[in-house]
Scaffold this motif. Structure first.
Motif, PDB file in Angstrom:
ATOM      1  N   ILE A 174       0.867  -1.178   0.000  1.00  0.00           N
ATOM      2  CA  ILE A 174       0.000   0.000   0.000  1.00  0.00           C
ATOM      3  C   ILE A 174       0.903   1.227   0.000  1.00  0.00           C
ATOM      4  O   ILE A 174       1.791   1.349   0.851  1.00  0.00           O
ATOM      5  N   ASP A 178      -1.829   5.478  -2.875  1.00  0.00           N
ATOM      6  CA  ASP A 178      -3.045   4.667  -2.712  1.00  0.00           C
ATOM      7  C   ASP A 178      -3.967   5.296  -1.685  1.00  0.00           C
ATOM      8  O   ASP A 178      -5.187   5.332  -1.861  1.00  0.00           O
ATOM      9  N   ALA A 188      -7.663  -0.366  -0.028  1.00  0.00           N
ATOM     10  CA  ALA A 188      -6.391  -0.892  -0.516  1.00  0.00           C
ATOM     11  C   ALA A 188      -6.000  -2.066   0.368  1.00  0.00           C
ATOM     12  O   ALA A 188      -6.182  -2.025   1.590  1.00  0.00           O
TER      13      ALA A 188
END
Length: 377
Positions: A174, A178, A188
């Motif tokens: 991540i 994101d 995510a």
């Protein structure tokens, strides 16, 4: 003293170290507050609050027909949802009443996660298992091994960036982009210290915020890491302020605004029911056959002063005739006056209508308003 009959989350020791006051909520020993309900509420509106929501249920459905199974089981069309998105939906009875309201995440083409309210988690798991029969899908109730931590408020994004996405954050898969580009009802997936982590831009406070799903064994480490990075910007929050936050935001609570004897249309949730975009599903026939002409509808009520009508209180018209009842009510910390959601007859549901609510035997003049009471700027 600990009630041995109540279940505890993996974060109970953390809450005790912070001086939390506990309450029995749906069979769980949960922090109701740490210090001041008002201070915790304001922290979420003005900066950020951190909540333990690990009493919620997490139910996975995996298999090539998982989307079809959920289309059959829930009121929404989940099979049309893209990977990386989340959707609010309802689990209905055959008659069209509400068993629970849930959020479903599509983790992969053949993998969905359904998050259930604590009071209904076991029922939801059973219902989903039964409704998935005949589909090529496996139902896995992961509630007993999953923790859920929410960080809610305008500072939440920066706190997560500071806590988790630096070189020593322990998060892989991540990125900062994101997080910063994530829209509401998106998520995510990655890992935290080698274990699965899901970060979703969802919440139950009316503010920007995130919900983080992690294994029980890492819940305390994640909480402490978020708290350390958050510092004075992040306040531990209990269930009491979560209730006033969701009420201000006009969000329903199961058992108050939602129930087996309440149809979605009574609460303005007919849009959640996919009558036109999919075929048969559990509850469809009941909804289509229902006569709602004499059913009360959910409205917002506001009043002056400091006295608030509470759940169950009678609502009357100017002639003294009973026209409904309060579903949830409180003195709004943000707005400074009493607010309530109530089910009332349709002929008195128009915004601006003047009514009377009972507050411990005394009349409180109230006025019908549109929901929600509060929207973040």
């Amino acid at each position: 003293m600990v009630d041995q009959d109540l279940r505890s989350t993996a974060l109970e020791a953390v809450h005790r170290s912070l001086g939390a006051t506990f309450t029995d909520f749906a069979g769980w020993q949960m922090p109701v507050r740490y210090d001041s309900d008002l201070a915790e509420h304001r922290a979420v509106r003005e900066s950020a609050g951190i909540f333990d929501l690990s009493h919620m249920g997490e139910i996975h459905l995996r298999g090539p027909r998982a989307g079809e199974a959920l289309d059959h089981a829930l009121a929404g069309k989940l099979s049309a949802m893209s990977v990386g998105r989340a959707k609010y939906s309802l689990l209905l009875t055959e008659d069209g009443g509400v068993i629970d309201d849930v959020i479903t995440y599509r983790l992969a083409q053949d993998h969905f996660l359904v998050v259930a309210n604590a009071s209904n988690a076991e029922v939801d798991s059973h219902e989903l298992t039964e409704r998935a029969k005949g589909f090529d899908v496996e139902v896995d109730d992961a509630s007993d091994r999953t923790s859920l931590i929410a960080v809610q408020g305008p500072a939440s994004e920066q706190i997560l960036l500071d806590a988790l996405l630096g070189a020593d954050g322990g998060v892989e898969g991540i990125t900062a982009e994101d997080l910063t580009s994530m829209r509401n009802y998106r998520f995510a997936a990655g890992s935290y210290r080698g274990h699965e982590l899901l970060i979703a831009r969802t919440g139950y406070t009316g503010e920007d915020g995130f919900e983080l799903y992690v294994s029980d064994e890492l819940a305390a480490a994640l909480w402490e890491q978020l708290s350390a990075a958050g510092g004075d910007r992040l306040t531990p929050c209990g269930l009491a302020c979560r209730d006033t936050l969701r009420l201000e935001a006009g969000m329903p609570l199961y058992g108050n605004e939602l129930g087996r004897d309440i149809f979605p249309a009574q609460t303005g949730m007919e849009r959640v029911v996919a009558l036109s975009s999919k075929g048969d599903f559990v509850g469809r026939a009941g909804i289509e056959a229902a006569d709602l002409s004499d059913r009360p509808v959910l409205v917002g009520l506001v009043a002056d002063g400091r006295r608030a009508a509470r759940a169950g209180a009678q609502v009357r018209d100017g002639e003294g005739r009973e026209v409904g009842a309060i579903a949830s009510g409180a003195l709004s910390p943000t707005l400074g006056h009493p607010i309530a959601m109530a089910f009332v007859r349709t002929d008195v549901a128009e915004p601006g209508t003047e009514l009377i609510a009972d507050v411990r035997g005394k009349d409180l003049p109230v006025r019908v308003v549109e929901l929600p009471f509060y929207r973040r700027g």
